[in-house]
Design a protein around this motif. Structure first.
Motif, PDB file in Angstrom:
ATOM      1  N   GLY A  63       0.779  -1.326   0.208  1.00  0.00           N
ATOM      2  CA  GLY A  63       0.067  -0.098   0.059  1.00  0.00           C
ATOM      3  C   GLY A  63       0.824   1.068   0.187  1.00  0.00           C
ATOM      4  N   ALA A  64       2.052   1.027   0.549  1.00  0.00           N
ATOM      5  CA  ALA A  64       2.613   2.380   0.484  1.00  0.00           C
ATOM      6  C   ALA A  64       3.330   2.741  -0.654  1.00  0.00           C
ATOM      7  N   LYS A  74      -5.114   4.394  -0.171  1.00  0.00           N
ATOM      8  CA  LYS A  74      -6.119   2.361   1.310  1.00  0.00           C
ATOM      9  C   LYS A  74      -5.425   2.373   1.929  1.00  0.00           C
ATOM     10  N   LYS A  75      -4.571   1.932   2.158  1.00  0.00           N
ATOM     11  CA  LYS A  75      -3.194   1.316   3.004  1.00  0.00           C
ATOM     12  C   LYS A  75      -1.856   2.145   2.811  1.00  0.00           C
ATOM     13  N   GLU A 125      -7.829  -3.034  -6.881  1.00  0.00           N
ATOM     14  CA  GLU A 125      -8.804  -4.544  -6.502  1.00  0.00           C
ATOM     15  C   GLU A 125      -8.244  -4.719  -5.059  1.00  0.00           C
ATOM     16  N   GLY A 126      -9.412  -3.962  -4.274  1.00  0.00           N
ATOM     17  CA  GLY A 126      -8.883  -4.980  -2.950  1.00  0.00           C
ATOM     18  C   GLY A 126      -7.767  -3.438  -2.282  1.00  0.00           C
ATOM     19  N   ASP A 127      -7.160  -3.134  -0.602  1.00  0.00           N
ATOM     20  CA  ASP A 127      -6.213  -2.888  -0.606  1.00  0.00           C
ATOM     21  C   ASP A 127      -4.386  -2.220  -1.444  1.00  0.00           C
ATOM     22  N   ARG A 128      -4.678  -3.784  -2.535  1.00  0.00           N
ATOM     23  CA  ARG A 128      -3.009  -3.797  -2.541  1.00  0.00           C
ATOM     24  C   ARG A 128      -3.343  -4.643  -3.841  1.00  0.00           C
TER      25      ARG A 128
END
Length: 587
Positions: A63-64, A74-75, A125-128
């Motif tokens: 995420g970073a 998001k993350k 698609e999701g956080d990662r």
């Protein structure tokens, strides 16, 4: 007659999916004269094109990094270390942690360069996971490879590695159009051939995924690892037959649409999954392992659909649900997807079942993507070890990370090699084996042998396995090997000969199937995607090992899992209880 030799290369890459193209880029960037061998068109063959049904593939990254690239926040406080830990738990601690470290530490660089080369990011698609098209990945990589001077040899079937004095020094191939057998000398070879999906009658892969890399590596002296670990895509279309193999129902499930029903029209996942685990199964890419387990269990309980599998239904109330669906997935309005949507719009369901989808196991590699055979490298799905016993993170990231590393490593090896590739190599044995069915009379044709193979794997290697059927399959596969040696062809022309191609595919598929069955017998526990009804426990005390196979007779050894940073709790628990524990540690 001696096999014709073509021009020599520093590095030959077998396979033109994302892994092969990224490997070719890595080799060419490091000064290697590079050739890519493709079964079909260079940027339109292999498994990458099927990623996400070319509706919604994903590339994973921490995420970073996604925050730094301006893609998502998001993350934003995520780290590669946190991602490492999550993937390790998802893989039930069987992952090679050296390979996993390479994955999480370099994924950001691979995504960054794709963006710089022109890849279109279509969302999240999701956080990662970023959403992309598989075709876009191929187009970007193909263009970059061309700019670097990579050569492509299309409509060509790879058959064997050339080994001299214990070192790989080229490949043997067949021109599918002309029927000519030829050799390409090389200082190093990178196998990027994907999985062995077509050992199964029900699979979600392309028709060219027949395990040729794994089988050729085995013949050349390399090792295979954890071949029993195969993810199933839980909701692949079984009926209507004209859409058999289509994974659109899986795309729906993964994006939150639709429900699974047994033959009574009732939901059933709650029978096999606790509420906490069921949420994971329905809302994340854990769905592959968990839903496959639940669906197979319901089928074994006699509550499956008449056509096999279970029903996938797309409720249309309120009516606005369909508007939301078309808004989220615009490609549904075109081509084959529009035809499938008519079934749902008519109020009917599609029958789905778990189908072979991804091979966690494969050719055993070191962190530089080398094998135990000098000059031989492997990357992507044909390699094994990185995802352990269950893949949740993206295979697209794996192919990019491992492909880049393999290309650089193979180029360095080639630069340090002064041997004349394939000089004086005797290839008569390979040629004789490839041409054998043309000289036979009265043997079974390859198509019939493939049906026998599929019957064996369907019975012995579903989602849930047991010793009795695995032993029966092992005996049957040995008989198939004998039958293949006596196989004959009706078509005696070598050009565009489908039966001959099937023979060459079976020459790889049967050893791969034997490796899967052998490994499944050796792992006397249930871990991740490998489930044994007769060993329904996950055993960290006695079974934290990799199953390593080597030699054409499949010698075996159990090697301790490569653990450099984290170890699991010392325990032995029932399979469902252990999954529950893993889920709790990830919350």
């Amino acid at each position: 007659m001696a096999i014709k030799q073509k021009n020599a290369y520093d590095v030959v890459v077998v396979g033109s999916g994302g892994g092969g193209l990224r490997a070719a880029i890595g080799a060419a960037e490091n000064g290697a004269k590079t050739l890519v061998i493709c079964r079909g068109k260079a940027n339109r063959s292999g498994a990458t094109l099927l990623a996400g049904a070319n509706i919604s593939a994903d590339i994973a990254c921490d995420g970073a990094t996604l925050h730094r690239l301006g893609i998502s926040s998001k993350k934003a406080d995520d780290t590669p270390d946190a991602w490492f830990s999550d993937i390790l738990k998802e893989g039930f601690y069987l992952n090679n942690q050296n390979l996993l470290e390479l994955f999480v530490e370099t994924a950001g660089s691979r995504l960054t360069e794709l963006k710089e080369w022109g890849l279109k990011i279509r969302g999240m698609e999701g956080d990662r996971e970023v959403s992309v098209f598989g075709s876009d990945i191929l187009d970007v990589l193909y263009k970059k490879a061309g700019e670097l001077g990579v050569t492509f040899l299309q409509d060509t079937m790879f058959t064997d590695l050339i080994v001299k004095d214990g070192q790989v020094c080229g490949v043997v191939c067949v021109d599918l159009g002309e029927g000519e057998i030829f050799a390409v000398p090389a200082k190093a070879v990178i196998l990027c051939t994907g999985g062995a999906h077509n050992i199964f009658p029900e699979n979600s892969g392309s028709t060219d995924l027949c395990g040729e890399g794994q089988a050729a590596a085995l013949r050349a002296g390399a090792e295979l690892v954890d071949m029993e670990m195969i993810s199933f895509c839980p909701t692949v279309t079984r009926y209507p037959l004209m859409y058999k193999g289509n994974i659109l129902p899986y795309i729906f499930i993964s994006t939150g649409y639709g429900v699974l029903l047994n033959k009574y029209g009732k939901t059933f996942t709650q029978r096999y999954l606790s509420p906490k685990v069921e949420r994971l199964a329905l809302d994340t890419e854990w769905n592959k392992m968990l839903l496959s387990y639940a669906i197979q269990s319901e089928i074994l309980a006699g509550r499956g659909a008449a056509a096999g599998g279970v029903y996938f239904s797309l409720p249309q109330e309120p009516a606005e649900v369909m508007d939301e669906l078309y808004l989220d997935l615009p490609p549904l309005k075109k081509g084959i997807y529009a035809d499938i949507m008519k079934i749902f719009e008519a109020g009917r369901s599609i029958t789905v079942q778990p189908s072979a989808h991804y091979f966690e196991g494969g050719i055993r590699i070191a962190p530089d993507m080398s094998t135990c055979v000098p000059g031989l490298y492997a990357a992507g799905e044909c390699s094994g070890g990185m995802f352990g016993a269950n893949r949740v993170s993206a295979a697209t990231t794996e192919m990019l990370v491992e492909g880049a590393k393999a290309g650089a490593s193979a180029a360095a090896f080639a630069a340090g090699s002064d041997r004349i590739p394939a000089a004086g190599s005797d290839l008569s044995g390979i040629e004789e084996e490839l041409l054998r069915p043309f000289d036979r009379r009265g043997g079974e044709n390859p198509g019939a042998l493939k049906e026998r193979l599929h019957a064996l794997t369907a019975a012995s290697l579903p989602v849930i396995r047991c010793r009795e059927t695995l032993n029966e399959a092992l005996a049957g596969l040995k008989e198939l090997e004998t039958a293949l040696g006596a196989a004959s062809l009706q078509d005696r022309e070598r050009a565009y000969n489908r039966q001959w191609r099937e023979y060459m595919e079976l020459r790889n598929m049967i050893p791969c199937a034997r490796a899967v069955v052998t490994s499944a017998l050796l792992r006397k526990e249930s871990r991740g995607v490998h489930i044994r009804s007769d060993h329904f426990v996950t055993d960290n005390r006695n079974c934290l090992y990799n199953v390593v196979l080597f030699g054409t007779d499949l010698k075996e050894r159990l090697a301790p899992a490569v653990m450099t940073r984290e170890r699991p709790e010392d325990c032995c628990q029932s399979y469902p209880d252990y999954i529950e524990k893993v889920v709790e540690t990830m919350e």
